[in-house]
Write an enzyme that holds these catalytic residues in place. Structure first.
Site, mmCIF file in Angstrom:
data_model
loop_
_atom_site.group_PDB
_atom_site.id
_atom_site.type_symbol
_atom_site.label_atom_id
_atom_site.label_comp_id
_atom_site.label_asym_id
_atom_site.label_seq_id
_atom_site.Cartn_x
_atom_site.Cartn_y
_atom_site.Cartn_z
ATOM 1 N N HIS A 95 0.382 -1.197 0.007
ATOM 2 C CA HIS A 95 -0.012 0.144 0.231
ATOM 3 C C HIS A 95 1.231 1.385 0.087
ATOM 4 C CE1 HIS A 95 -2.868 3.270 1.205
ATOM 5 N NE2 HIS A 95 -3.776 2.132 1.095
ATOM 6 N N GLU A 165 -4.180 2.420 -7.587
ATOM 7 C CA GLU A 165 -4.221 3.289 -6.042
ATOM 8 C C GLU A 165 -3.747 3.833 -6.369
ATOM 9 O OE1 GLU A 165 -6.394 1.624 -2.742
ATOM 10 O OE2 GLU A 165 -4.810 1.804 -2.311
HETATM 11 P P1 13P Z 1 -9.358 6.614 0.619
HETATM 12 O O1 13P Z 1 -11.105 5.568 -0.071
HETATM 13 O O2 13P Z 1 -10.028 6.931 1.907
HETATM 14 O O3 13P Z 1 -9.025 7.833 -0.861
HETATM 15 O O4 13P Z 1 -8.437 5.139 0.745
HETATM 16 C C1 13P Z 1 -7.965 4.604 -0.441
HETATM 17 C C2 13P Z 1 -7.050 3.489 0.091
HETATM 18 O O5 13P Z 1 -5.995 4.129 0.304
HETATM 19 C C3 13P Z 1 -7.361 2.238 -0.099
HETATM 20 O O6 13P Z 1 -6.728 1.508 0.372
#
Ligand code: 13P
Length: 256
Positions: A95, A165
């Site tokens: 992450h 992401e």
């Molecule tokens: P948000 O949905 O709070 O933007 O976070 C995304 C995230 O990092 C999920 O792993």
């Protein structure tokens, strides 16, 4: 036949108490039982995992990180075997919030190896910090993929999920989510790179998720037009009703 959409809740360092975690989980379990066409995964802080191990219908639990060491003198670390024993079926690896604390692609690759050895399903997070106008973020994503997957055996590819992401779309400071069109382009790119690593057929079967400011208003649009087969949800997973709405729209959207 395509799999169900995979909707993953990343609770990060919340909620503050076990009682709140229990209440939130029971609300999510109810919503997940109704969302029959979606597979729900809840990733709480590791401390809460074992109390959530008896997951309900369509729900599994996962961890947010794993040590690449299997045992020994590693203060503060949690091994893949421990996560498995606590009931985790999935684990989020790489992450951006962990990468920001020093996790490199090399470390991520070792963590993936440790998790797959214990037969956990790996949710590998990748994503650029900013989207430059020259398209350099494509090569950034390509190296994240290639370096993180450097040691993976083809036979383990069935236990790999990729979460795209973009860092600029994550969390309270984010201005907005990506556009479904932007994510669509990246999802094709990810599959193209995967195909060169594991072959077309296997690459086609890998589920790709979108994460970053997902909410009940944009969830269905990403699933319909973003070329992804699921979502990784942060803030919106900390309220059972809000997350339930996301599950409902995923359950009602056709996975083509
Ligand atoms: P948000 O949905 O709070 O933007 O976070 C995304 C995230 O990092 C999920 O792993």
């Amino acid at each position: 036949m395509m799999k169900k959409f995979l909707i993953v809740a990343n609770w990060k360092m919340s909620p503050e108490t076990p009682a709140r975690a229990k209440a939130l989980f029971s609300g999510i379990k109810k919503a997940a039982a109704r969302a029959k066409n979606a597979q729900t995964v809840v990733c709480p802080p590791a401390l809460y995992l074992s109390s959530m191990a008896t997951a309900g219908k369509n729900v599994a639990v996962g961890a947010q990180d794993v040590s690449y060491e299997s045992d020994g003198t590693h203060t503060g670390e949690i091994s893949a075997r421990m996560l498995k024993a606590a009931g985790a079926k999935y684990v989020i690896i790489g992450h951006s919030e962990r990468r920001a604390r020093g996790e490199t692609n090399g470390i991520v690759a070792k963590e993936i190896g440790a998790a797959l050895k214990e037969k956990l399903i790996v949710i590998l997070c990748i994503g650029e910090r900013e989207r430059d106008t020259h398209g350099e973020y494509f090569s950034f994503i390509e190296s994240q993929l290639r370096e993180s997957l450097a040691g993976i055996a083809k036979k383990d590819m069935g236990r790999l999920v990729i979460a795209y992401e973009p860092v600029w779309a994550i969390g309270e400071k984010a201005k907005e989510a990506d556009t479904p069109e932007g994510t669509f382009e990246i999802s094709l790119f990810i599959r193209k790179i995967l195909a060169t690593i594991i072959g077309k057929e296997k690459a086609f079967a890998v589920q790709i998720l979108y994460g970053g400011s997902v909410n009940p208003n944009n969830a269905a649009v990403f699933l319909k037009r973003g070329g992804v087969q699921g979502l990784l949800v942060g803030r919106a997973s900390l309220d059972a009703r809000t997350f339930g709405e996301i599950l409902k729209s995923a359950s009602m959207t056709k996975n083509i």
